[in-house]
Design a protein around this motif. Structure first.
Motif, PDB file in Angstrom:
ATOM      1  N   THR A 651      20.183  42.286  46.538  1.00 41.99           N
ATOM      2  CA  THR A 651      18.819  41.776  46.685  1.00 41.99           C
ATOM      3  C   THR A 651      18.705  40.869  47.901  1.00 41.99           C
ATOM      4  OG1 THR A 651      18.531  41.891  44.276  1.00 41.99           O
ATOM      5  CG2 THR A 651      16.966  40.546  45.504  1.00 41.99           C
ATOM      6  N   HIS A 652      19.682  40.000  48.094  1.00 41.86           N
ATOM      7  CA  HIS A 652      19.669  39.114  49.270  1.00 41.86           C
ATOM      8  C   HIS A 652      19.728  39.924  50.564  1.00 41.86           C
ATOM      9  CE1 HIS A 652      19.655  35.608  46.879  1.00 41.86           C
ATOM     10  NE2 HIS A 652      20.950  35.517  46.624  1.00 41.86           N
ATOM     11  N   ILE A 653      20.544  40.961  50.577  1.00 43.27           N
ATOM     12  CA  ILE A 653      20.646  41.803  51.780  1.00 43.27           C
ATOM     13  C   ILE A 653      19.284  42.421  52.108  1.00 43.27           C
ATOM     14  CG2 ILE A 653      21.628  43.954  52.673  1.00 43.27           C
ATOM     15  CD1 ILE A 653      24.187  43.286  51.125  1.00 43.27           C
ATOM     16  N   CYS A 654      18.640  42.966  51.105  1.00 39.29           N
ATOM     17  CA  CYS A 654      17.343  43.621  51.332  1.00 39.29           C
ATOM     18  C   CYS A 654      16.272  42.621  51.725  1.00 39.29           C
ATOM     19  CB  CYS A 654      16.922  44.391  50.079  1.00 39.29           C
ATOM     20  SG  CYS A 654      17.997  45.796  49.708  1.00 39.29           S
ATOM     21  N   HIS A 655      16.235  41.481  51.057  1.00 41.63           N
ATOM     22  CA  HIS A 655      15.249  40.465  51.424  1.00 41.63           C
ATOM     23  C   HIS A 655      15.467  39.961  52.838  1.00 41.63           C
ATOM     24  CE1 HIS A 655      14.181  39.321  46.979  1.00 41.63           C
ATOM     25  NE2 HIS A 655      13.705  40.487  47.355  1.00 41.63           N
ATOM     26  N   GLY A 656      16.729  39.904  53.245  1.00 40.05           N
ATOM     27  CA  GLY A 656      17.029  39.410  54.590  1.00 40.05           C
ATOM     28  C   GLY A 656      16.489  40.293  55.693  1.00 40.05           C
ATOM     29  N   ILE A 657      16.229  41.576  55.394  1.00 40.82           N
ATOM     30  CA  ILE A 657      15.684  42.478  56.413  1.00 40.82           C
ATOM     31  C   ILE A 657      14.295  42.984  56.007  1.00 40.82           C
ATOM     32  CG2 ILE A 657      17.882  43.205  57.378  1.00 40.82           C
ATOM     33  CD1 ILE A 657      17.843  45.632  55.592  1.00 40.82           C
ATOM     34  N   GLY A 658      13.636  42.237  55.112  1.00 42.04           N
ATOM     35  CA  GLY A 658      12.240  42.508  54.823  1.00 42.04           C
ATOM     36  C   GLY A 658      11.976  43.671  53.889  1.00 42.04           C
ATOM     37  N   ILE A 659      12.919  44.015  53.023  1.00 42.60           N
ATOM     38  CA  ILE A 659      12.736  45.107  52.061  1.00 42.60           C
ATOM     39  C   ILE A 659      12.590  44.507  50.667  1.00 42.60           C
ATOM     40  CG2 ILE A 659      13.751  47.180  51.052  1.00 42.60           C
ATOM     41  CD1 ILE A 659      15.317  47.549  53.636  1.00 42.60           C
ATOM     42  N   ARG A 660      11.571  44.950  49.943  1.00 41.76           N
ATOM     43  CA  ARG A 660      11.375  44.474  48.579  1.00 41.76           C
ATOM     44  C   ARG A 660      12.203  45.311  47.598  1.00 41.76           C
ATOM     45  NH1 ARG A 660       4.979  43.696  47.779  1.00 41.76           N
ATOM     46  NH2 ARG A 660       4.825  45.323  49.389  1.00 41.76           N
ATOM     47  N   VAL A 661      12.600  44.690  46.506  1.00 48.64           N
ATOM     48  CA  VAL A 661      13.553  45.284  45.573  1.00 48.64           C
ATOM     49  C   VAL A 661      12.863  45.538  44.234  1.00 48.64           C
ATOM     50  CG1 VAL A 661      15.768  44.989  44.413  1.00 48.64           C
ATOM     51  CG2 VAL A 661      15.436  44.086  46.727  1.00 48.64           C
ATOM     52  N   ILE A 662      13.092  46.739  43.690  1.00 49.84           N
ATOM     53  CA  ILE A 662      12.528  47.131  42.392  1.00 49.84           C
ATOM     54  C   ILE A 662      13.674  47.412  41.425  1.00 49.84           C
ATOM     55  CG2 ILE A 662      11.097  48.832  41.183  1.00 49.84           C
ATOM     56  CD1 ILE A 662       9.715  49.359  43.883  1.00 49.84           C
ATOM     57  N   ALA A 663      13.533  46.934  40.211  1.00 49.11           N
ATOM     58  CA  ALA A 663      14.525  47.200  39.157  1.00 49.11           C
ATOM     59  C   ALA A 663      13.928  48.183  38.157  1.00 49.11           C
ATOM     60  CB  ALA A 663      14.919  45.905  38.459  1.00 49.11           C
ATOM     61  N   PRO A 664      14.470  49.418  38.065  1.00 51.42           N
ATOM     62  CA  PRO A 664      14.004  50.362  37.037  1.00 51.42           C
ATOM     63  C   PRO A 664      14.799  50.171  35.744  1.00 51.42           C
ATOM     64  CG  PRO A 664      15.543  51.453  38.475  1.00 51.42           C
ATOM     65  CD  PRO A 664      15.467  50.014  38.956  1.00 51.42           C
ATOM     66  N   HIS A 665      14.473  50.961  34.737  1.00 51.20           N
ATOM     67  CA  HIS A 665      15.213  50.967  33.468  1.00 51.20           C
ATOM     68  C   HIS A 665      15.288  49.581  32.835  1.00 51.20           C
ATOM     69  CE1 HIS A 665      16.459  55.135  34.052  1.00 51.20           C
ATOM     70  NE2 HIS A 665      16.764  54.827  35.296  1.00 51.20           N
ATOM     71  N   VAL A 666      14.219  48.810  32.964  1.00 49.52           N
ATOM     72  CA  VAL A 666      14.149  47.513  32.283  1.00 49.52           C
ATOM     73  C   VAL A 666      13.675  47.772  30.860  1.00 49.52           C
ATOM     74  CG1 VAL A 666      13.052  45.243  32.259  1.00 49.52           C
ATOM     75  CG2 VAL A 666      13.666  46.312  34.441  1.00 49.52           C
ATOM     76  N   GLU A 667      14.581  47.581  29.900  1.00 49.20           N
ATOM     77  CA  GLU A 667      14.296  47.987  28.521  1.00 49.20           C
ATOM     78  C   GLU A 667      14.076  46.816  27.577  1.00 49.20           C
ATOM     79  OE1 GLU A 667      13.785  51.021  28.285  1.00 49.20           O
ATOM     80  OE2 GLU A 667      14.808  51.814  30.039  1.00 49.20           O
ATOM     81  N   ASN A 668      14.424  45.590  27.976  1.00 54.30           N
ATOM     82  CA  ASN A 668      14.281  44.472  27.053  1.00 54.30           C
ATOM     83  C   ASN A 668      14.044  43.175  27.823  1.00 54.30           C
ATOM     84  OD1 ASN A 668      16.997  43.281  27.702  1.00 54.30           O
ATOM     85  ND2 ASN A 668      17.682  45.214  26.782  1.00 54.30           N
ATOM     86  N   LEU A 669      13.723  42.131  27.091  1.00 54.53           N
ATOM     87  CA  LEU A 669      13.371  40.847  27.685  1.00 54.53           C
ATOM     88  C   LEU A 669      14.544  40.211  28.419  1.00 54.53           C
ATOM     89  CD1 LEU A 669      11.419  38.489  28.058  1.00 54.53           C
ATOM     90  CD2 LEU A 669      12.072  37.663  25.802  1.00 54.53           C
ATOM     91  N   ASP A 670      15.755  40.340  27.887  1.00 54.96           N
ATOM     92  CA  ASP A 670      16.913  39.725  28.530  1.00 54.96           C
ATOM     93  C   ASP A 670      17.122  40.278  29.940  1.00 54.96           C
ATOM     94  OD1 ASP A 670      17.375  38.212  26.297  1.00 54.96           O
ATOM     95  OD2 ASP A 670      18.811  39.618  25.409  1.00 54.96           O
ATOM     96  N   ILE A 671      17.033  41.616  30.072  1.00 53.50           N
ATOM     97  CA  ILE A 671      17.206  42.230  31.389  1.00 53.50           C
ATOM     98  C   ILE A 671      16.075  41.797  32.325  1.00 53.50           C
ATOM     99  CG2 ILE A 671      17.268  44.411  32.643  1.00 53.50           C
ATOM    100  CD1 ILE A 671      19.804  43.820  31.103  1.00 53.50           C
ATOM    101  N   ALA A 672      14.845  41.751  31.812  1.00 53.40           N
ATOM    102  CA  ALA A 672      13.710  41.335  32.640  1.00 53.40           C
ATOM    103  C   ALA A 672      13.895  39.916  33.157  1.00 53.40           C
ATOM    104  CB  ALA A 672      12.415  41.451  31.845  1.00 53.40           C
ATOM    105  N   ASP A 673      14.355  39.016  32.293  1.00 53.80           N
ATOM    106  CA  ASP A 673      14.561  37.627  32.712  1.00 53.80           C
ATOM    107  C   ASP A 673      15.653  37.514  33.771  1.00 53.80           C
ATOM    108  OD1 ASP A 673      12.572  36.592  31.146  1.00 53.80           O
ATOM    109  OD2 ASP A 673      13.886  36.083  29.460  1.00 53.80           O
ATOM    110  N   ILE A 674      16.740  38.288  33.611  1.00 52.08           N
ATOM    111  CA  ILE A 674      17.809  38.256  34.613  1.00 52.08           C
ATOM    112  C   ILE A 674      17.290  38.765  35.955  1.00 52.08           C
ATOM    113  CG2 ILE A 674      20.051  39.210  35.264  1.00 52.08           C
ATOM    114  CD1 ILE A 674      20.763  39.276  32.286  1.00 52.08           C
ATOM    115  N   CYS A 675      16.529  39.853  35.930  1.00 55.90           N
ATOM    116  CA  CYS A 675      15.980  40.414  37.174  1.00 55.90           C
ATOM    117  C   CYS A 675      15.139  39.386  37.916  1.00 55.90           C
ATOM    118  CB  CYS A 675      15.139  41.653  36.867  1.00 55.90           C
ATOM    119  SG  CYS A 675      16.089  43.095  36.349  1.00 55.90           S
TER     120      CYS A 675
END
Length: 715
Positions: A651-675
């Motif tokens: 994520t840091h690598i992508c943000h450093g060059i202006g690319i936004r990051v998407i997380a698929p397969h988010v199935e529960n609240l714990d994963i969403a909070d970590i993302c």
């Protein structure tokens, strides 16, 4: 997720405001990208030059006109005085004839408009008049710059007695000709001087602004993830400071990108890569297996696990040496990678010294053909060098209730049976058993899928009209799933289900057979045409379309796609095209050309399954993309500390060059909070919102996505 009708009424207004803000078009196309400084200065200089030129001509002509008016008055006054003295002795009796002759002689020269003489009793004695005609001078010029020759008087004496008054008015014809000639001379002289000055200033501007153009180009390259330095410092002090600062910033960004990429690559090599074959290792398989274990996906594909064994490896090591054994392993690795090259969702892993694993998303037909082709490749590669055979393969669908160990145990059993009873039927277990379709069946199905676009494809992809044929309406079904950035929609991804004779076909089967039968481009065009047709009049939204490898790397398809977007841009929403990372890595230069063309047409780019290839992230440098969608295997394993750290680094690598990051397969609240805690920009998954049929959202778009299934203070 679908909500109640009361919720629809309550939330529709607020949601639509948010969703419309996601992709609001520029209101003024003229200033959408700004006006170049060189253009502004050039326009200003041209205006100043025109004003200067016009003022110069007008002022010079006005001054000349005033001068000529004075000269006409003086000429008339001198003539009146001299003529009055000449005729004064001849104003009585018969001598008036001499005076008349003198006046006629002066008047006939044509320099005077009127000459008249009145006696003391104010009786008109002599009167001569010329018509006010001017030769060789345009009428508009005379109207614009009129001359006003005054009537000059002179008293004529007869001795001590006043005999009368002589009036003389000069003719303006010669003065108009002089004024016209003067104006033309001033016009051309001023024009040449202004043009010369304009060219000189324009050249000076080019010299002065050249560093600005180079700075602009450098900034654009930085936005496109290309780290180029400006090799010179301009003479202008202010621009020199800007160039120095920009070079310094580019250097910092490049250094940061390189350091983070090296760090991620090192972590990747240590954790997930086999040192001999450079393939993902057993740990990577465990992570990827968890991602595919959920069962059939939304498009009818089934996850399959294959185990490949090298039964002759121990004999080769014992009798030919470990170097020959390593060559054996590398040969098997190369052969398997070649077999997987045309599969969109397949990954090869090395489990141990003599075992490989393949994890793939396949349909029934494509799984049968894949196993058959791999066996044929093994038979061709087999020689006397391999006493127990070159390799064997066992393949089975992944059962949702089985963990990796259980699946590998079942595959080991199939391998043992295959070695004890060699048979083409062994080593392939399909659960449930489904009869595959024949080649002629697939030809008929694909003909119905693509026949509406065959004629245009043969004509060179020239038709940019969007129409849904009866076959498309019957055999394609579109579903959508939102991608959320906080509580707002980032975009909505589209999926196509294939139907034939009332049966849903696995998309992997359809694409595999289309590639084998040589109609993959036709299928891609039919799918894109169908999706774009369904998306017409959703102007305020943003939708994503998935493209295959063959479409992305075909220049003719790319040209048709861009032309179609431009031709229908007044009806289409904002578009995002999602392409697979593996397809991008297959030909990075070709992928870069596709990205640039699509971006020029106004669309955005997402690379999906980012990180699934376990390759270096350096390929992002120079690719003009907007989003990356991390492979689901990493997201499902985010609760592991090392995986979380690796994803955070990505994520840091992508943000450093202006690319936004998407997380698929988010199935529960714990994963969403970590993302969200590791600053991932957007989330997608069944935990937030399951895919739904497009017909459910076509009439009431916003209210279908106004609430997610996950409720969190962070989200």
């Amino acid at each position: 997720m679908p909500v109640s009708s009361n919720q629809n009424k309550t939330n529709k207004g607020s949601f639509m405001t948010n969703s419309q803000n996601v992709a609001k078009p520029a209101s003024n196309s003229l200033f959408k990208h700004g006006v170049a400084l060189s253009t502004q200065l050039s326009v200003l200089l041209i205006l100043l030059t025109i004003i200067t030129f016009a003022v110069t001509v007008l002022v010079s002509t006005g001054n000349m006109r005033s001068y000529l008016d004075i000269q006409l008055a003086r000429s008339a006054q001198d003539t009146a005085n001299s003529l009055g003295l000449s005729i004064s002795p001849y104003l009585s009796g018969d001598e008036k004839i001499a005076a008349d002759t003198m006046i006629s002689a002066i008047f006939d020269s044509g320099s005077y408009l009127a000459i008249s003489f009145s006696n003391a009793k104010k009786e008109l004695v002599f009167d001569r008049k010329n018509p006010q005609q001017v030769q060789g001078v345009p009428a508009w010029f005379i109207q614009l710059f009129p001359l006003h020759p005054p009537v000059m008087n002179s008293e004529v004496n007869d001795g001590w007695r006043i005999a009368g008054v002589l009036k003389v008015q000069a003719h303006p014809g010669i003065a108009y000709s002089s004024l016209w000639d003067h104006t033309k001379a001033v016009f051309w002289t001023s024009l040449l001087l202004c043009l010369g000055a304009l060219l000189a200033v324009h050249w000076l501007l080019l010299v002065v602004l050249k560093p600005l153009k180079d700075i602009e180009k450098q900034a654009e390259m930085l936005a496109e993830k290309r780290f180029e330095f400006l090799s010179y410092l301009p003479m202008t002090k202010e621009l020199r400071a800007v160039v120095y600062a920009l070079n310094h910033m580019v250097g910092n960004v490049k250094r940061s990108f390189t350091e983070l990429t090296d760090r991620a690559e090192q972590l990747n090599q240590q954790a997930y890569i086999d040192s001999l074959t450079a393939l993902p290792n057993r740990r990577a398989l465990v992570q990827s297996y968890l991602s595919l274990q959920a069962g059939p996906d939304n498009e009818g594909n089934v996850p399959y696990l294959a185990l490949v064994a090298l039964p002759s490896l121990k004999d080769v090591n014992d009798h030919q040496g470990y170097a020959a054994g390593d060559q054996y392993v590398e040969k098997a690795s190369g052969l398997l990678q070649a077999q997987l090259r045309n599969l969109q969702h397949a990954q090869l892993f090395r489990l141990s010294g003599s075992e490989f694993a393949i994890l793939a998303t396949l349909g029934t037909t494509s799984s049968l053909e894949f196993a058959m082709h791999v066996r044929q490749a093994f038979e061709i590669a087999n020689t006397e060098q391999y006493p127990h055979g070159f390799a064997s393969i066992a393949l089975l669908p992944v059962a949702p209730q089985d963990d990796l160990s259980a699946s590998l145990s079942r595959l080991d059993g199939l391998q043992a049976k295959q070695q004890a009873e060699p048979s083409p039927a062994l080593g392939l277990q399909l659960e449930p058993v489904v009869t595959g379709k024949s080649r002629s069946d697939w030809q008929e199905i694909l003909h119905h899928f693509t026949r509406s676009v065959v004629s245009d494809t043969a004509a060179g992809f020239s038709n940019t009209e969007l129409h849904i044929s009866a076959d498309m309406e019957r055999m394609f079904e579109m579903e959508v799933q939102p991608v959320y950035q906080q509580q707002q929609l980032l975009y909505v991804e589209t999926f196509i289900k294939f139907q034939a004779d009332g049966e849903q076909l696995a998309s992997s089967d359809v694409f595999a057979m289309a590639d084998r039968l040589g109609v993959s481009l036709l299928l891609d065009k039919a799918l894109v045409t169908y999706i774009l047709s369904r998306l017409k009049n959703f102007k305020g939204q943003t939708f994503a379309i998935n493209l295959s490898k063959s479409a992305m790397h075909d220049s003719q398809f790319t040209r048709w796609l861009c032309n179609t977007i431009r031709a229908n841009q007044h009806q289409l929403p904002k578009l995002v095209f999602e392409v697979n990372e593996q397809a991008t890595l297959g030909a990075i230069a070709s992928a870069g050309e596709f990205f640039n063309a699509v971006k020029a047409a106004g669309a955005l780019i997402t690379i999906e399954r980012f990180g699934a290839s376990f390759s270096s992230f350096r390929y992002l440098q120079g690719l003009n993309i907007d989003y990356i969608k991390i492979d689901g295997s990493y997201i499902r394993a985010l609760q592991q500390a090392d995986t979380r750290f690796f994803v955070e680094t990505m994520t840091h690598i992508c943000h450093g060059i202006g690319i936004r990051v998407i997380a698929p397969h988010v199935e529960n609240l714990d994963i969403a909070d970590i993302c969200l805690a590791i600053h991932i920009d957007a989330l997608q998954g069944r935990g937030l919102h399951a895919p739904i049929n497009f017909t459910l959202v076509s009439e009431n778009f916003g209210c279908n996505f106004d609430k997610t299934r996950i409720h969190s203070e962070k989200f």
